[in-house]
Write a protein that holds these residues in place. Structure first.
Motif, PDB file in Angstrom:
ATOM      1  N   VAL A   1      53.703  48.786-123.080  1.00  0.00           N
ATOM      2  CA  VAL A   1      52.800  47.966-122.276  1.00  0.00           C
ATOM      3  C   VAL A   1      51.447  47.977-122.977  1.00  0.00           C
ATOM      4  O   VAL A   1      51.139  48.885-123.753  1.00  0.00           O
ATOM      5  CB  VAL A   1      52.683  48.472-120.817  1.00  0.00           C
ATOM      6  CG1 VAL A   1      54.026  48.397-120.110  1.00  0.00           C
ATOM      7  CG2 VAL A   1      52.119  49.872-120.760  1.00  0.00           C
ATOM      8  N   THR A   2      50.635  46.951-122.720  1.00  0.00           N
ATOM      9  CA  THR A   2      49.334  46.854-123.382  1.00  0.00           C
ATOM     10  C   THR A   2      48.235  46.609-122.355  1.00  0.00           C
ATOM     11  O   THR A   2      48.476  46.017-121.300  1.00  0.00           O
ATOM     12  CB  THR A   2      49.324  45.708-124.405  1.00  0.00           C
ATOM     13  OG1 THR A   2      49.604  44.481-123.730  1.00  0.00           O
ATOM     14  CG2 THR A   2      50.338  45.941-125.515  1.00  0.00           C
ATOM     15  N   ALA A   3      47.053  47.081-122.684  1.00  0.00           N
ATOM     16  CA  ALA A   3      45.890  46.873-121.824  1.00  0.00           C
ATOM     17  C   ALA A   3      44.634  46.949-122.686  1.00  0.00           C
ATOM     18  O   ALA A   3      44.655  47.478-123.797  1.00  0.00           O
ATOM     19  CB  ALA A   3      45.841  47.919-120.716  1.00  0.00           C
ATOM     20  N   HIS A   4      43.551  46.426-122.129  1.00  0.00           N
ATOM     21  CA  HIS A   4      42.250  46.492-122.803  1.00  0.00           C
ATOM     22  C   HIS A   4      41.254  47.193-121.886  1.00  0.00           C
ATOM     23  O   HIS A   4      41.107  46.802-120.723  1.00  0.00           O
ATOM     24  CB  HIS A   4      41.744  45.091-123.147  1.00  0.00           C
ATOM     25  CG  HIS A   4      40.372  45.101-123.739  1.00  0.00           C
ATOM     26  ND1 HIS A   4      40.072  45.771-124.909  1.00  0.00           N
ATOM     27  CD2 HIS A   4      39.212  44.544-123.322  1.00  0.00           C
ATOM     28  CE1 HIS A   4      38.778  45.627-125.173  1.00  0.00           C
ATOM     29  NE2 HIS A   4      38.237  44.883-124.228  1.00  0.00           N
TER      30      HIS A   4
ATOM     31  N   GLU B   1      54.573  46.419-113.602  1.00  0.00           N
ATOM     32  CA  GLU B   1      53.645  47.017-112.641  1.00  0.00           C
ATOM     33  C   GLU B   1      52.671  47.956-113.354  1.00  0.00           C
ATOM     34  O   GLU B   1      51.466  47.950-113.089  1.00  0.00           O
ATOM     35  CB  GLU B   1      54.434  47.776-111.568  1.00  0.00           C
ATOM     36  CG  GLU B   1      53.596  48.214-110.397  1.00  0.00           C
ATOM     37  CD  GLU B   1      54.433  48.888-109.317  1.00  0.00           C
ATOM     38  OE1 GLU B   1      53.903  49.037-108.212  1.00  0.00           O
ATOM     39  OE2 GLU B   1      55.593  49.276-109.579  1.00  0.00           O
ATOM     40  N   LEU B   2      53.182  48.737-114.283  1.00  0.00           N
ATOM     41  CA  LEU B   2      52.332  49.660-115.032  1.00  0.00           C
ATOM     42  C   LEU B   2      51.311  48.890-115.868  1.00  0.00           C
ATOM     43  O   LEU B   2      50.128  49.248-115.901  1.00  0.00           O
ATOM     44  CB  LEU B   2      53.179  50.561-115.925  1.00  0.00           C
ATOM     45  CG  LEU B   2      52.426  51.633-116.688  1.00  0.00           C
ATOM     46  CD1 LEU B   2      51.622  52.534-115.755  1.00  0.00           C
ATOM     47  CD2 LEU B   2      53.380  52.468-117.513  1.00  0.00           C
ATOM     48  N   GLN B   3      51.746  47.829-116.516  1.00  0.00           N
ATOM     49  CA  GLN B   3      50.811  47.033-117.309  1.00  0.00           C
ATOM     50  C   GLN B   3      49.711  46.459-116.426  1.00  0.00           C
ATOM     51  O   GLN B   3      48.541  46.484-116.791  1.00  0.00           O
ATOM     52  CB  GLN B   3      51.547  45.918-118.049  1.00  0.00           C
ATOM     53  CG  GLN B   3      50.603  45.100-118.918  1.00  0.00           C
ATOM     54  CD  GLN B   3      51.337  44.377-120.012  1.00  0.00           C
ATOM     55  OE1 GLN B   3      51.933  45.007-120.875  1.00  0.00           O
ATOM     56  NE2 GLN B   3      51.306  43.064-119.969  1.00  0.00           N
ATOM     57  N   ARG B   4      50.071  45.960-115.258  1.00  0.00           N
ATOM     58  CA  ARG B   4      49.077  45.421-114.320  1.00  0.00           C
ATOM     59  C   ARG B   4      48.071  46.511-113.920  1.00  0.00           C
ATOM     60  O   ARG B   4      46.863  46.275-113.906  1.00  0.00           O
ATOM     61  CB  ARG B   4      49.775  44.837-113.090  1.00  0.00           C
ATOM     62  CG  ARG B   4      48.816  44.108-112.162  1.00  0.00           C
ATOM     63  CD  ARG B   4      49.490  43.512-110.937  1.00  0.00           C
ATOM     64  NE  ARG B   4      49.971  44.562-110.056  1.00  0.00           N
ATOM     65  CZ  ARG B   4      51.260  44.815-109.789  1.00  0.00           C
ATOM     66  NH1 ARG B   4      52.212  44.089-110.324  1.00  0.00           N
ATOM     67  NH2 ARG B   4      51.590  45.789-108.974  1.00  0.00           N
TER      68      ARG B   4
ATOM     69  N   ILE C   1      42.570  48.957-114.541  1.00  0.00           N
ATOM     70  CA  ILE C   1      41.667  50.065-114.857  1.00  0.00           C
ATOM     71  C   ILE C   1      40.586  49.607-115.830  1.00  0.00           C
ATOM     72  O   ILE C   1      39.420  49.980-115.707  1.00  0.00           O
ATOM     73  CB  ILE C   1      42.464  51.254-115.455  1.00  0.00           C
ATOM     74  CG1 ILE C   1      43.318  51.921-114.359  1.00  0.00           C
ATOM     75  CG2 ILE C   1      41.518  52.285-116.089  1.00  0.00           C
ATOM     76  CD1 ILE C   1      44.319  52.940-114.891  1.00  0.00           C
ATOM     77  N   GLY C   2      40.957  48.773-116.779  1.00  0.00           N
ATOM     78  CA  GLY C   2      39.989  48.273-117.762  1.00  0.00           C
ATOM     79  C   GLY C   2      38.936  47.350-117.188  1.00  0.00           C
ATOM     80  O   GLY C   2      37.899  47.116-117.811  1.00  0.00           O
ATOM     81  N   HIS C   3      39.178  46.831-115.997  1.00  0.00           N
ATOM     82  CA  HIS C   3      38.196  45.924-115.360  1.00  0.00           C
ATOM     83  C   HIS C   3      37.274  46.653-114.404  1.00  0.00           C
ATOM     84  O   HIS C   3      36.345  46.054-113.871  1.00  0.00           O
ATOM     85  CB  HIS C   3      38.923  44.791-114.624  1.00  0.00           C
ATOM     86  CG  HIS C   3      39.612  43.858-115.559  1.00  0.00           C
ATOM     87  ND1 HIS C   3      38.940  42.995-116.396  1.00  0.00           N
ATOM     88  CD2 HIS C   3      40.932  43.668-115.820  1.00  0.00           C
ATOM     89  CE1 HIS C   3      39.811  42.318-117.111  1.00  0.00           C
ATOM     90  NE2 HIS C   3      41.016  42.705-116.793  1.00  0.00           N
TER      91      HIS C   3
END
Length: 163
Positions: free
Chosen positions: A102-105, A151-154, A159-161
């Protein structure tokens, strides 16, 4: 969770923010998580203030600035999540990661860009680390072993926002 949840923190230079994120998650994750860091264009050295903060956190593993290529080849260990911590890295075309993480910023202001006295620069590093710590603590509170990848990616992206 049988094996640690593996997180790769990315930044362009892999000298400060991603290094501090790696140290934070490895210390606070207490074996539930295994964190790594890398850069798209690694500078080849770790910023001294970032290394100082990592030691203050109790992280004594060797720190080095390295390329994300170490984690992108076909026989690399699978990574569960890839989190960019600088806006430049977030906009770059990333490699195809083994294991389809999963990816996030989680954008964090660059403490390296702060000019001024050593004390002002050190404070910028501590501020960046404080923001990373808030986000890492939110990650630690997630039931990563029970969430589906979407769900984890969301959750990770949310968290990044947060500020």
């Amino acid at each position: 969770m049988s094996s640690p949840y593996r997180v790769l923190f990315l930044c362009t230079g892999n000298s400060a923010r991603s290094i501090m994120a790696e140290a934070l998650l490895n210390v606070l994750g207490q074996g539930r998580f295994e964190a790594f860091s890398a850069g798209s264009f690694p500078g080849g050295k770790v910023q001294p203030f970032a290394a100082e903060i990592a030691r203050e956190l109790g992280y004594h593993a060797p720190l080095r600035s390295k390329s994300w290529d170490e984690f992108a080849h076909a026989d690399a260990m699978p990574i569960d999540a890839v989190i960019t911590v600088c806006d430049n890295a977030a906009g770059e075309v990333c490699p195809i990661w083994p294991g389809h993480p999963v990816t996030a910023h989680w954008g964090v202001p660059d403490p390296v860009a702060v000019e001024g006295s050593d004390e002002q620069r050190r404070q910028a590093f501590h501020s960046a680390c404080a923001l990373l710590r808030q986000r890492v603590e939110r990650l630690l509170a997630l039931p990563v072993d029970r969430l589906g990848s979407h769900e984890l990616q969301r959750e990770l992206r949310a968290i990044g926002h947060e500020h």
